[in-house]
Design an enzyme around this catalytic site. Structure first.
Site, PDB file in Angstrom:
ATOM      1  N   GLN A  80      -4.905  -1.579   9.606  1.00 43.83           N
ATOM      2  CA  GLN A  80      -4.730  -2.895   9.009  1.00 43.83           C
ATOM      3  C   GLN A  80      -5.320  -3.968   9.926  1.00 43.83           C
ATOM      4  OE1 GLN A  80      -3.611  -3.369   5.912  1.00 43.83           O
ATOM      5  NE2 GLN A  80      -3.832  -5.575   6.041  1.00 43.83           N
TER       6      GLN A  80
ATOM      7  N   LYS B 224       0.836  -1.204   0.000  1.00 46.14           N
ATOM      8  CA  LYS B 224       0.000   0.000   0.000  1.00 46.14           C
ATOM      9  C   LYS B 224       0.869   1.252   0.000  1.00 46.14           C
ATOM     10  CE  LYS B 224      -3.783  -2.447   2.229  1.00 46.14           C
ATOM     11  NZ  LYS B 224      -4.527  -2.811   3.436  1.00 46.14           N
TER      12      LYS B 224
ATOM     13  N   ASP C 202     -11.280   2.368   3.582  1.00 45.37           N
ATOM     14  CA  ASP C 202     -11.559   0.931   3.459  1.00 45.37           C
ATOM     15  C   ASP C 202     -13.051   0.674   3.217  1.00 45.37           C
ATOM     16  OD1 ASP C 202      -9.445  -0.916   3.582  1.00 45.37           O
ATOM     17  OD2 ASP C 202      -9.162  -0.591   5.737  1.00 45.37           O
TER      18      ASP C 202
HETATM   19  N1  GUN Z   1      -6.741  -7.043   6.069  1.00 50.14           N
HETATM   20  C1  GUN Z   1      -6.982  -7.827   4.983  1.00 50.14           C
HETATM   21  N2  GUN Z   1      -7.574  -7.100   4.020  1.00 50.14           N
HETATM   22  C2  GUN Z   1      -7.697  -5.846   4.494  1.00 50.14           C
HETATM   23  C3  GUN Z   1      -8.225  -4.641   3.938  1.00 50.14           C
HETATM   24  O1  GUN Z   1      -8.712  -4.570   2.808  1.00 50.14           O
HETATM   25  N3  GUN Z   1      -8.160  -3.557   4.744  1.00 50.14           N
HETATM   26  C4  GUN Z   1      -7.660  -3.604   5.992  1.00 50.14           C
HETATM   27  N4  GUN Z   1      -7.656  -2.485   6.710  1.00 50.14           N
HETATM   28  N5  GUN Z   1      -7.159  -4.696   6.534  1.00 50.14           N
HETATM   29  C5  GUN Z   1      -7.189  -5.808   5.778  1.00 50.14           C
END
Ligand code: GUN
Length: 280
Positions: A95, A51, A118
């Site tokens: 996350q 990211k 998200d």
């Molecule tokens: N953990 C696995 N996929 C995601 C996601 O799309 N966003 C976040 N914040 N955590 C994750």
């Protein structure tokens, strides 16, 4: 089956995000994403690095706050509150998963809906349900883009989603419904899952089981979107779909790795730009 070129699609979407970031910068706004990582989950480390790399490529400033695994919920909530109040931060991403002493839902609900890139807060989930403008969750939104890119018709077609998580399965079903598909959601309690799956024009696998979907579960000519990413007994990464077993079928499939994961990251860039455009 033919592979959908997720790499090219993600690159196009990120190039577009980069152009919009440049336009924002011209207007004096530096789009900024704040990522919070609690603990040292190895998969999360990989995702977060990806990211941040995407942000750098797109001209989006990114900040990473690392907190130890024994961080209290209150301490995490305080960090979120600080970023909610900071007008220089446009997107906040915590996350997941979080360590067991922290209530994940309480943390998600603490994020300002206007910075919820998200699309996990109840406000954005609700807006998505009723079809209002909102931040769409990145993985399902990316899957819709993959379907569009492959030229797969959605309206009127039979779509089957395997899995009902809040992050993928449930929102995926809603987005397919919004595109006028006839949607069925299958899960661990579903009877005759293989038969239902085999009737799908669009099959989305998001169950987290290594190569669970075999040839008998896929209709000839279907488009298969593989959201899974599992470490197999061979030590390699595999999807929820056994791609090799489907090789001789007609249709489209997304590879793992190099498929849906790239799109999740690209859509995060789209959402962060959107947040910065609204928040300026
Ligand atoms: N953990 C696995 N996929 C995601 C996601 O799309 N966003 C976040 N914040 N955590 C994750």
């Amino acid at each position: 089956m033919e592979r959908i070129d997720a790499k090219a699609l993600a690159a196009r979407i990120k190039a577009d995000a980069a152009r919009q970031a440049e336009e924002l910068r011209r207007q004096g706004v530096v789009p900024k994403l704040s990522v919070i990582l609690v603990g040292e989950d190895p998969a999360s480390e990989v995702y977060v690095r990806g990211k941040q790399r995407d942000c750098a490529e797109c001209g989006i400033e990114s900040e990473l706050l690392r907190l130890p695994a024994d961080t209290s919920e209150a301490a995490l909530l305080a960090e979120i509150a600080r970023r909610n109040a900071d007008s220089g931060v446009h997107g906040i991403l915590v996350q997941l998963p979080l360590p067991p002493q922290i209530d994940e839902q309480r943390v998600i609900e603490a994020i300002s809906p206007e910075k919820d890139v998200d699309g996990f807060t109840p406000i954005n989930v609700g807006r998505m349900l009723i079809g209002e403008d909102c931040f769409l969750p990145c993985t399902p939104a990316g899957c819709i883009e993959l379907l569009r890119a492959s030229g797969t018709p959605i309206a009127g077609k039979r779509a089957v989603v395997l899995g009902r998580s809040n992050i993928v399965g449930k929102p995926m079903a809603l987005l397919l419904l919004r595109e006028n598909a006839t949607v069925t959601v299958c899960h661990s309690k579903t009877e005759n899952l293989a038969k239902i799956a085999s009737e799908a024009d669009i099959l989305v696998a998001a169950i987290g089981r290594d190569r669970f979907v075999g040839a008998g579960m896929v209709k000839d000519g279907a488009t298969v979107i593989d959201v899974g990413i599992n470490r197999g007994p061979d030590g390699k990464l595999h999807g929820d779909v056994d791609e090799a077993a489907l090789a001789t079928k007609a249709g489209w499939i997304t590879p793992v790795p190099g498929g849906v994961g790239l799109m999740t990251r690209a859509m995060l860039m789209v959402n962060t730009i959107k947040a910065a455009q609204k928040g300026r």
